[in-house]
Design a protein around this motif. Sequence first.
Motif, PDB file in Angstrom:
ATOM      1  N   LEU A  77       8.887  98.795  41.354  1.00 41.60           N
ATOM      2  CA  LEU A  77       7.799  98.225  40.558  1.00 41.60           C
ATOM      3  C   LEU A  77       7.013  99.334  39.882  1.00 41.60           C
ATOM      4  O   LEU A  77       6.645 100.327  40.511  1.00 41.60           O
ATOM      5  CB  LEU A  77       6.882  97.387  41.460  1.00 41.60           C
ATOM      6  N   GLU A  79       3.590  99.706  37.469  1.00 41.92           N
ATOM      7  CA  GLU A  79       2.435  99.085  36.821  1.00 41.92           C
ATOM      8  C   GLU A  79       1.603 100.177  36.161  1.00 41.92           C
ATOM      9  O   GLU A  79       1.474 101.288  36.704  1.00 41.92           O
ATOM     10  CB  GLU A  79       1.577  98.327  37.835  1.00 41.92           C
ATOM     11  N   ARG A 108       3.604  90.088  40.840  1.00 42.35           N
ATOM     12  CA  ARG A 108       4.739  90.999  40.948  1.00 42.35           C
ATOM     13  C   ARG A 108       4.723  91.747  42.282  1.00 42.35           C
ATOM     14  O   ARG A 108       5.784  92.004  42.863  1.00 42.35           O
ATOM     15  CB  ARG A 108       4.730  91.975  39.765  1.00 42.35           C
ATOM     16  N   LYS A 111       6.006  89.348  44.917  1.00 38.09           N
ATOM     17  CA  LYS A 111       7.447  89.165  44.757  1.00 38.09           C
ATOM     18  C   LYS A 111       8.210  90.369  45.296  1.00 38.09           C
ATOM     19  O   LYS A 111       9.207  90.216  46.026  1.00 38.09           O
ATOM     20  CB  LYS A 111       7.764  88.958  43.282  1.00 38.09           C
ATOM     21  N   GLU A 196       7.761  83.243  48.247  1.00 37.74           N
ATOM     22  CA  GLU A 196       6.731  83.831  47.391  1.00 37.74           C
ATOM     23  C   GLU A 196       5.477  82.962  47.316  1.00 37.74           C
ATOM     24  O   GLU A 196       4.358  83.477  47.326  1.00 37.74           O
ATOM     25  CB  GLU A 196       7.306  84.075  45.990  1.00 37.74           C
TER      26      GLU A 196
END
Length: 852
Positions: A77, A79, A108, A111, A196
Amino acid sequence: MSRFLDLSASVIIRRLLRAVVRADVFPEAPADFGLDPAKPVCYVLQDNRLTSLLTLFDVTRRAGLPLAEAPLLVGSLREPRSVFALTRRQSLMAPARLRYQHSPVLLRLVKAACADPEIGVQLVPVTILWGRSPTHQDSILGALFSETWRSPGLLGQLLAVLLHGRKVLVRFNAPISLATLLHGADTERPFVLPDEATALRKLSRVLRVHFRRQREMAIGPDLSHRNTQVEALLTAPAVRAAIAAEAVARKLSPDAAEARARRFALEIASDYSYGVVRAMELFLTWLWNRLYDGIEVHHIERLARIAPGQSVIYTPCHRSHVDYLLLSFILYRNGLTPPHIAAGANLNMPLIGPLLRRGGAFFMRRTFKGEPLYAAVFHEYLHLIIARGFPIEYFIEGGRSRSGRLLAPKAGILGMTVKSFVREHARPLIFVPVYIGYEKVVEGATYIRELEGRPKQRESLWGVLRTARKIKRVFGKVHVNFGEPLALAGFLDGVHPGWAGEAEGAAGDWVRDPIRAAAGELAQRINEAATVNPVNLIALTLLSTPKHTADRQLLLRQIEHCQALLAEVPYSPSTVQCSLPTDAIVSAGERLGYVERIEHPLGDMLRVADQQAAQLAYFRNNVLHLFALPSLIACLLGHNRRLDAQRMRAATIGIYALMRPELYLHWRDDELPAVIDACVEVFIARGLLVRATDGSLAAPEPNRSEFVELRFLGEAIRPTLERHFLILALLERYGSGRLTRRALEDASHLLGQRLTLLYEFNSPEFSERAVFAGVVGHLLETGLLREELPVGAEAVEAKDGKDAKAKKESAALLHFDQSMTTPLAWAELVLPAEVRLTIRRMAEEGSPLPAV
């Protein structure tokens, strides 16, 4: 974060903020944050505010923390920023389900964490409050635009920066491990991947609860908008039932009955505004500095023992309209939530009413008689704010005390509170008794006029403005003392075990006795928290002297005796005594205009200033209960010169039982002998009593100054004993079963007035009807008196119903047995012969009652 400006586009704004904003950061040391340097950090804000985001950027840089503006790298991930807002407010025109959406970063992160349990990101909730910091606001305008539960728009944020930029509170909270939160910390249990949606709900709930608690600690619970409260009231089952009954009883349509209920709800409900509370705090700071020499607060640390999540009810004594403003001010200045205040509907006047309502006041009528719908709406409103955990303040006395003594508690709103708790007691409820002591009361002159028989003045805007003209006068110091809190659940366990099992729906008749017991207990705890000030001591001593005049040295000596009794036989751990030197106490009385000094070649004299005796009696009554027992002992020995120790103790215990309910004295019967002995030892040590070889107690010789001092100490309690003897003499005169309660109260009141005129008894409050009514009520409570209905009254009630019930109760006759002669005998031990004879003669010859 689509609505957060990119760093390159916000450089100018950030520079402006850096020049304006000065934040207080908690905890102050970065090492105290508890961060794991090996794991990535993501900060969480509650709302999507540009000003809060840029402030967080600057604070993390200055504090040496992981930068909020740095990219967040968690597994795969990526960001652009290490921060997100819990809620993302959309346009008000959007559908309700879309108005508040989760941040895409949060989605996100959840997840990724569900897919990979090894992700070790640390979530750090950050609370940023504009205008709420350890320092206080310095302008009313600033207070009106400080932090609230409502998220401001761009204009509101700009005003907050301009007005509160240097009073920003940034609180970093303990980091939350995302993996531990979602997957648990128990490594022995089999791992189960959460879906989730479940994980998102769990994380959002934890963060929402966290931010709500932080904001509640700072600015109090969110009671939502006033209209929302009203809608909640109108949908409550009890109110819906009352509306239906109202429609039938008044022959109204359901809509008209509901409209009537809505008007009642709007008449009652507060419209709490934190900005107004802050603005009032600034105004009151100015006002207190003009009115008083200072405000001293005692035992406020007791409030820290009350755990978060408990409902708090403040129950102060009621001496002045200043009381509720003062208590809210003190709580706010000490970082506590100001309470909602039950105010009489008479204060809901133009201009003043709306201001009080926005400061937290909710209004109630003096009586609910004839308005069952109003009663239902008020009960439900009180239950609503108790259940939501907002602190409340009300006066169990019902009204301001005109005499200075604690009035008999009313069961009204206190009973509603107990019933509300019995109905729903998931949240613990704590009563906090509060004693408020003044050296001068703003309404003092009005009280004296009312005690002299003039009609009570109605509150009005003109009256408030007229009172405001007095702000340049000197009113001395104010003492606010927080008594020992009372946990309602534990108290109910003690007086009615198993109450929780009986709490199906509304409380039944069994709750009446616990309500009465709780009222008495709170009254005792208020009295235990009494604070003695210089005016109290001046009043106790100088009013006991002939012509209210004393030699200066004698007065100083009397004050020393009072201080010694409080120090060596303390009334309660909650009581605060006056430790000033005696010279300073007298000087305070002179400065406040209560005492005049008369210079004389043989020594200065001190006397009560003209027209001040009645006001001093008010302050004597504030603390009379603290000195009731030692004053009674002094009265016994001063009038009898010598008493056997056993007889003195028996008489003291017997008379104390008469005074206990009237003065709300707290010593139990089994404690009294030890306390009496301790008082006697103080008297002996100070030369006021002598123990003879046979064990009896004797007063000093009449030609000694100590004998005079002993007599003067006994004079403080004499008006109370005279009232009791007057009532007992009337009962003896007419006999058992010959008087109603109302007739006895009326006769006592009128005879008290006559005694005051003939003999210039201590003050107008001596003949106050409410005081005599209270004494009669206490005699009924102790069982010395009992009310019995005339023969046939039950049949009348069955025939005529509720209307006849009130008439029947007013006709109930007072009965007593031979045990009443014992208090009469005790009275003869403490009252001079001329007083006893006068009271008996007036009961026989001057009674306003018809002969029977």
